[in-house]
Write a protein that holds these residues in place. Structure first.
Motif, PDB file in Angstrom:
ATOM      1  N   GLN A 286      -3.004  24.333  -7.345  1.00 54.74           N
ATOM      2  CA  GLN A 286      -2.418  23.001  -7.359  1.00 54.74           C
ATOM      3  C   GLN A 286      -0.887  23.090  -7.332  1.00 54.74           C
ATOM      4  OE1 GLN A 286      -3.630  20.861 -10.883  1.00 54.74           O
ATOM      5  NE2 GLN A 286      -3.846  18.935  -9.790  1.00 54.74           N
ATOM      6  N   TRP A 287      -0.275  22.010  -6.796  1.00 55.94           N
ATOM      7  CA  TRP A 287       1.180  21.846  -6.836  1.00 55.94           C
ATOM      8  C   TRP A 287       1.937  22.982  -6.144  1.00 55.94           C
ATOM      9  CZ3 TRP A 287      -0.488  21.782 -12.411  1.00 55.94           C
ATOM     10  CH2 TRP A 287      -1.060  20.546 -12.736  1.00 55.94           C
ATOM     11  N   GLY A 288       1.512  23.307  -4.914  1.00 63.89           N
ATOM     12  CA  GLY A 288       2.328  24.241  -4.168  1.00 63.89           C
ATOM     13  C   GLY A 288       1.618  25.301  -3.362  1.00 63.89           C
ATOM     14  N   ALA A 289       0.338  25.499  -3.549  1.00 66.71           N
ATOM     15  CA  ALA A 289      -0.435  26.466  -2.765  1.00 66.71           C
ATOM     16  C   ALA A 289       0.173  27.866  -2.826  1.00 66.71           C
ATOM     17  CB  ALA A 289      -0.534  26.002  -1.306  1.00 66.71           C
ATOM     18  N   LYS A 290       0.570  28.283  -4.026  1.00 64.90           N
ATOM     19  CA  LYS A 290       1.218  29.575  -4.154  1.00 64.90           C
ATOM     20  C   LYS A 290       0.250  30.720  -4.451  1.00 64.90           C
ATOM     21  CE  LYS A 290       5.618  27.649  -5.762  1.00 64.90           C
ATOM     22  NZ  LYS A 290       6.620  27.614  -6.870  1.00 64.90           N
ATOM     23  N   HIS A 291      -0.940  30.369  -4.960  1.00 68.68           N
ATOM     24  CA  HIS A 291      -1.864  31.414  -5.398  1.00 68.68           C
ATOM     25  C   HIS A 291      -3.290  31.069  -4.987  1.00 68.68           C
ATOM     26  CE1 HIS A 291       1.402  32.995  -7.902  1.00 68.68           C
ATOM     27  NE2 HIS A 291       1.629  31.741  -8.248  1.00 68.68           N
ATOM     28  N   ALA A 292      -4.161  32.073  -5.126  1.00 72.67           N
ATOM     29  CA  ALA A 292      -5.580  31.855  -4.880  1.00 72.67           C
ATOM     30  C   ALA A 292      -6.224  31.217  -6.102  1.00 72.67           C
ATOM     31  CB  ALA A 292      -6.262  33.186  -4.580  1.00 72.67           C
ATOM     32  N   PRO A 293      -7.333  30.481  -5.912  1.00 80.06           N
ATOM     33  CA  PRO A 293      -8.066  29.990  -7.077  1.00 80.06           C
ATOM     34  C   PRO A 293      -8.753  31.152  -7.780  1.00 80.06           C
ATOM     35  CG  PRO A 293      -9.326  29.598  -5.088  1.00 80.06           C
ATOM     36  CD  PRO A 293      -7.991  30.140  -4.647  1.00 80.06           C
ATOM     37  N   LYS A 294      -9.248  30.872  -8.958  1.00 81.92           N
ATOM     38  CA  LYS A 294     -10.013  31.877  -9.687  1.00 81.92           C
ATOM     39  C   LYS A 294     -11.327  32.144  -8.945  1.00 81.92           C
ATOM     40  CE  LYS A 294     -12.491  32.368 -14.099  1.00 81.92           C
ATOM     41  NZ  LYS A 294     -12.803  31.670 -15.375  1.00 81.92           N
ATOM     42  N   ILE A 295     -11.560  33.417  -8.590  1.00 84.49           N
ATOM     43  CA  ILE A 295     -12.802  33.802  -7.921  1.00 84.49           C
ATOM     44  C   ILE A 295     -13.370  35.016  -8.649  1.00 84.49           C
ATOM     45  CG2 ILE A 295     -13.856  34.623  -5.782  1.00 84.49           C
ATOM     46  CD1 ILE A 295     -11.708  33.111  -4.247  1.00 84.49           C
ATOM     47  N   VAL A 296     -14.642  34.906  -9.017  1.00 85.14           N
ATOM     48  CA  VAL A 296     -15.331  35.964  -9.757  1.00 85.14           C
ATOM     49  C   VAL A 296     -16.351  36.621  -8.831  1.00 85.14           C
ATOM     50  CG1 VAL A 296     -16.931  36.391 -11.662  1.00 85.14           C
ATOM     51  CG2 VAL A 296     -14.968  34.883 -12.005  1.00 85.14           C
ATOM     52  N   ALA A 297     -16.497  37.952  -8.959  1.00 86.59           N
ATOM     53  CA  ALA A 297     -17.444  38.683  -8.110  1.00 86.59           C
ATOM     54  C   ALA A 297     -18.166  39.758  -8.903  1.00 86.59           C
ATOM     55  CB  ALA A 297     -16.717  39.322  -6.933  1.00 86.59           C
ATOM     56  N   LYS A 298     -19.354  40.110  -8.434  1.00 81.32           N
ATOM     57  CA  LYS A 298     -20.022  41.311  -8.931  1.00 81.32           C
ATOM     58  C   LYS A 298     -19.319  42.500  -8.312  1.00 81.32           C
ATOM     59  CE  LYS A 298     -24.690  39.503  -9.693  1.00 81.32           C
ATOM     60  NZ  LYS A 298     -26.123  39.632  -9.300  1.00 81.32           N
ATOM     61  N   VAL A 299     -18.997  43.480  -9.141  1.00 84.21           N
ATOM     62  CA  VAL A 299     -18.247  44.634  -8.641  1.00 84.21           C
ATOM     63  C   VAL A 299     -19.120  45.883  -8.703  1.00 84.21           C
ATOM     64  CG1 VAL A 299     -16.009  43.663  -9.227  1.00 84.21           C
ATOM     65  CG2 VAL A 299     -17.256  44.981 -10.941  1.00 84.21           C
ATOM     66  N   PRO A 351       0.967  18.497  -3.202  1.00 81.50           N
ATOM     67  CA  PRO A 351       2.138  19.308  -2.845  1.00 81.50           C
ATOM     68  C   PRO A 351       3.386  18.426  -2.763  1.00 81.50           C
ATOM     69  CG  PRO A 351       0.863  18.824  -0.878  1.00 81.50           C
ATOM     70  CD  PRO A 351       0.072  18.282  -2.051  1.00 81.50           C
ATOM     71  N   SER A 352       4.532  19.004  -3.095  1.00 80.86           N
ATOM     72  CA  SER A 352       5.808  18.287  -2.985  1.00 80.86           C
ATOM     73  C   SER A 352       6.591  18.818  -1.792  1.00 80.86           C
ATOM     74  CB  SER A 352       6.622  18.446  -4.273  1.00 80.86           C
ATOM     75  OG  SER A 352       6.899  19.819  -4.513  1.00 80.86           O
ATOM     76  N   LEU A 353       7.662  18.127  -1.441  1.00 78.95           N
ATOM     77  CA  LEU A 353       8.398  18.467  -0.227  1.00 78.95           C
ATOM     78  C   LEU A 353       8.974  19.886  -0.276  1.00 78.95           C
ATOM     79  CD1 LEU A 353       9.330  17.437   2.497  1.00 78.95           C
ATOM     80  CD2 LEU A 353      11.382  16.510   1.395  1.00 78.95           C
ATOM     81  N   GLU A 354       9.435  20.327  -1.458  1.00 81.21           N
ATOM     82  CA  GLU A 354       9.998  21.673  -1.552  1.00 81.21           C
ATOM     83  C   GLU A 354       8.925  22.754  -1.389  1.00 81.21           C
ATOM     84  OE1 GLU A 354       9.740  20.034  -5.848  1.00 81.21           O
ATOM     85  OE2 GLU A 354      10.306  19.308  -3.847  1.00 81.21           O
ATOM     86  N   GLN A 355       7.657  22.359  -1.427  1.00 79.05           N
ATOM     87  CA  GLN A 355       6.563  23.313  -1.249  1.00 79.05           C
ATOM     88  C   GLN A 355       5.960  23.240   0.153  1.00 79.05           C
ATOM     89  OE1 GLN A 355       4.378  21.540  -4.370  1.00 79.05           O
ATOM     90  NE2 GLN A 355       5.376  22.688  -6.018  1.00 79.05           N
ATOM     91  N   LEU A 356       6.627  22.532   1.057  1.00 76.75           N
ATOM     92  CA  LEU A 356       6.071  22.287   2.370  1.00 76.75           C
ATOM     93  C   LEU A 356       5.815  23.579   3.139  1.00 76.75           C
ATOM     94  CD1 LEU A 356       6.993  19.401   4.707  1.00 76.75           C
ATOM     95  CD2 LEU A 356       6.841  21.684   5.660  1.00 76.75           C
ATOM     96  N   ASP A 357       6.733  24.529   3.089  1.00 81.41           N
ATOM     97  CA  ASP A 357       6.553  25.774   3.845  1.00 81.41           C
ATOM     98  C   ASP A 357       5.367  26.576   3.320  1.00 81.41           C
ATOM     99  OD1 ASP A 357       8.654  25.198   5.522  1.00 81.41           O
ATOM    100  OD2 ASP A 357      10.121  26.344   4.360  1.00 81.41           O
ATOM    101  N   ALA A 358       5.234  26.641   2.001  1.00 81.51           N
ATOM    102  CA  ALA A 358       4.110  27.374   1.419  1.00 81.51           C
ATOM    103  C   ALA A 358       2.796  26.695   1.790  1.00 81.51           C
ATOM    104  CB  ALA A 358       4.263  27.455  -0.097  1.00 81.51           C
ATOM    105  N   TYR A 359       2.810  25.380   1.772  1.00 86.56           N
ATOM    106  CA  TYR A 359       1.603  24.630   2.133  1.00 86.56           C
ATOM    107  C   TYR A 359       1.249  24.878   3.600  1.00 86.56           C
ATOM    108  CZ  TYR A 359      -1.759  20.810   2.457  1.00 86.56           C
ATOM    109  OH  TYR A 359      -2.901  20.087   2.641  1.00 86.56           O
ATOM    110  N   ASP A 381       4.457  12.409  -0.067  1.00 89.65           N
ATOM    111  CA  ASP A 381       5.534  12.572   0.909  1.00 89.65           C
ATOM    112  C   ASP A 381       4.987  12.468   2.331  1.00 89.65           C
ATOM    113  OD1 ASP A 381       7.650  13.854   2.616  1.00 89.65           O
ATOM    114  OD2 ASP A 381       8.602  14.066   0.652  1.00 89.65           O
ATOM    115  N   TYR A 382       5.564  11.574   3.114  1.00 88.05           N
ATOM    116  CA  TYR A 382       5.109  11.306   4.474  1.00 88.05           C
ATOM    117  C   TYR A 382       5.268  12.510   5.402  1.00 88.05           C
ATOM    118  CZ  TYR A 382       4.589   8.809   8.912  1.00 88.05           C
ATOM    119  OH  TYR A 382       4.164   8.394  10.147  1.00 88.05           O
ATOM    120  N   ASN A 383       6.182  13.418   5.062  1.00 87.25           N
ATOM    121  CA  ASN A 383       6.456  14.572   5.928  1.00 87.25           C
ATOM    122  C   ASN A 383       5.210  15.425   6.172  1.00 87.25           C
ATOM    123  OD1 ASN A 383       9.558  14.919   6.526  1.00 87.25           O
ATOM    124  ND2 ASN A 383       9.405  14.142   4.437  1.00 87.25           N
TER     125      ASN A 383
END
Length: 563
Positions: A286-299, A351-359, A381-383
């Protein structure tokens, strides 16, 4: 009819009144109304006693009794009813007890508190015309006269204390199916935590279905589908209880296998209860798309392990490779189950305008594989729309003007804690009319979808800890009461709130407008909505009083009946 005997008083009032225990009841009597078949109609009977009464029994009688229920309007605490920046178009701004929870009456009956006005909520879930006519002894809906509904109170010895009669005129027309797409985010971890059950145990599945089914009855037709634990309202570096429908197993050398059995069960459940659309959970934080969500796996070394999360760069090689394997298999699942026209996707919430590139970078990864599906996002933001990043924008109702001015379609809207000035919302302290007005706004501006984040968020802000929604209604002082949830946890499923019932009425107003449009044309319906107003109806300018809403719906119903 009004009973004003000194010892026990009653008054029939509309569903748009909030009855406070610590103030006189000033609302006028409301004892008759009109409705359409397939509509859920509600009114209240307020009561006041001069002495303590327990048990206080409530009874209701009507030809509509098979479709009726009576619930007590309970009081819910609010420490944060408003923000410093909020407007003053509210009922009160002080902390205290607010009428909100709708409780089953139970065998013990009610308790009458001396000198306090309280209320019961009477609901009539009208059947379809075909269901009415098929019922034993009932004729054509054309022959139906107005229905009388009698509600009265008795003490523990069976002595009648007072009562009211409401007259409901059910017109010979049926409310059409809802076309608006409507989603309220269900927080499945909150269900597991509150009820003390294991995620995706049989009991958890049962609760999920009961909560989703109740939402469907209130006009929700899209369900947040947690392919991975939704990265919503989570503290940076923290994590929420794992709620993941897709099984993941590591296969070495950065490869994975996926299991879709639980997702298949989910789809079957949704098809059975009437969910029409699938809102797949956000694939970036949330709020910027900077990271992956929590994902759990059998290893391979045994057990389960979190393989992605806050430590994962959103556009890093590892997560992009994972998505490159997972998304094609998800698309194959969607096509196999015929869900192509029912599936919607998110990148990152608000997302906010300053996070547009990451998004933009995160969006590009997803659209390599999901380009055939609609992407939608809560944003302001309309952009993001202008640059083609969000084909289906969901601006907040206080940021929607630019989207409307530019003729954006399809267009959704939402509101949350940030929308507390001028616009519609459903906080505890707001008049119910401010909640219900959105139905006419959605109709007038051709809004195709509505999103809200808080169906049952029973955590503190950022999900640091779980809480008891009967005691804390503001997410631990973070969100004004009424923002985080619209249902309370009952023993076997959700208990409704006044706000949730009134929002359903708003959606029914929208459907009534659509029915009238099919008979007289859209232009005349819009003229009818704006008639008599100093300025045309907008998301910021609208009548504030309940009388306008009630009389306008009455007028729409009469036009339907006569067209």
């Amino acid at each position: 009819m009004t009973n004003d005997q000194p010892q026990f008083q009653t008054r029939c009032i509309s569903s748009l009144v909030k009855v406070f225990a610590d103030e006189p009841l000033s609302a006028p009597s409301w004892s008759k109304g009109t409705a359409l078949w397939s509509e859920t109609y509600a009114f209240q009977v307020a009561y006041r006693t001069e002495q303590s009464l327990h048990p206080l029994r409530v009874f209701a009688s009507s030809e509509l009794e098979p479709w009726m229920s009576v619930r007590a309007v309970g009081l819910s605490p609010s420490e944060l009813p408003t923000y410093a920046h909020s407007d003053n178009k509210v009922l009160r701004q002080t902390p205290g007890l607010y009428p909100d929870l709708l409780q089953p009456l139970g065998q013990e009956g009610l308790r009458g508190y001396p000198g306090q006005w309280r209320a019961v909520w009477v609901t009539v879930e009208l059947p379809t015309r075909a269901e009415w006519e098929a019922a034993s002894g009932h004729g054509s809906v054309k022959d139906v006269r107005p229905f009388s509904i009698d509600v009265w109170f008795e003490d523990g010895e069976g002595t009648k204390l007072g009562g009211e009669q409401f007259v409901l005129d059910v017109l010979p027309a049926e409310l059409p199916e809802q076309r608006l797409i409507h989603t309220e985010w269900t927080h499945y971890d909150c269900l597991a935590s509150y009820y003390g059950v294991e995620v995706f145990s049989e009991r958890h599945w049962e609760l999920i279905e009961r909560y989703a089914s109740a939402a469907v009855r209130h006009g929700m037709n899209m369900l947040l589908t947690p392919i991975f634990t939704p990265p919503l309202d989570t503290a940076i570096g923290g994590e929420r209880l794992t709620v993941q429908l897709v099984d993941v197993e590591t296969a070495g050398d950065g490869n994975y296998t996926f299991g879709f059995d639980k997702l298949g069960r989910w789809v079957e459940m949704c098809n059975r209860i009437g969910i029409q659309y699938f809102e797949f959970s956000h694939l970036f934080t949330q709020w910027g798309a900077k990271h992956a969500p929590k994902i759990v796996a059998k290893v391979s070394e045994g057990g389960e392990k979190r393989i992605f999360g806050w430590e994962t760069d959103a556009t890093g090689e590892a997560y992009e490779k994972f998505l490159g394997q997972f998304l094609p298999e998800l698309v194959a699942f969607i096509r196999e189950h015929g869900l192509e026209a029912r599936s919607y996707f998110h990148v990152s919430d608000e997302p906010s305008l300053e996070q547009l590139d990451a998004y933009r970078s995160a969006s590009a990864i997803l659209k390599k594989h999901l380009g055939d599906f609609p992407f939608f996002e809560a944003l302001s933001d309309y952009n993001f729309y202008e640059q083609g990043l969000v084909p289906v924008p969901i601006p907040a109702n206080d940021h929607i003007d630019k989207f409307l001015e530019n003729g954006v379609s399809p267009l959704w809207t939402y509101y949350c804690c940030g929308q507390s000035v001028e616009v519609s919302n459903r906080f505890f302290n707001m008049p119910s009319a401010r909640n219900r007005i959105i139905g006419y706004q959605l109709y007038k501006f051709r809004i195709q979808g509505f999103l809200h984040w808080g169906y049952n968020f029973w955590n503190t802000q950022h999900s640091v800890s779980a809480l008891d929604p009967y005691r804390v209604t503001d997410a631990g002082g973070a969100f004004a009461s009424g923002d985080a949830f619209v249902v309370y946890p009952g023993e076997e499923g959700p208990l409704d709130s006044i706000r949730w019932e009134v929002f359903r009425e708003a959606l029914q107003d929208l459907r009534a407008c659509e029915l009238l449009e099919s008979r007289i044309g859209r232009e005349q319906v819009v003229e009818l909505l704006d008639a008599g107003l100093e300025t045309p109806l907008t998301f910021r300018n609208y009548p504030r009083d309940a009388d306008w809403l009630l009389s306008k719906r009455q007028e729409i119903n009469e036009r339907i009946a006569n067209s």
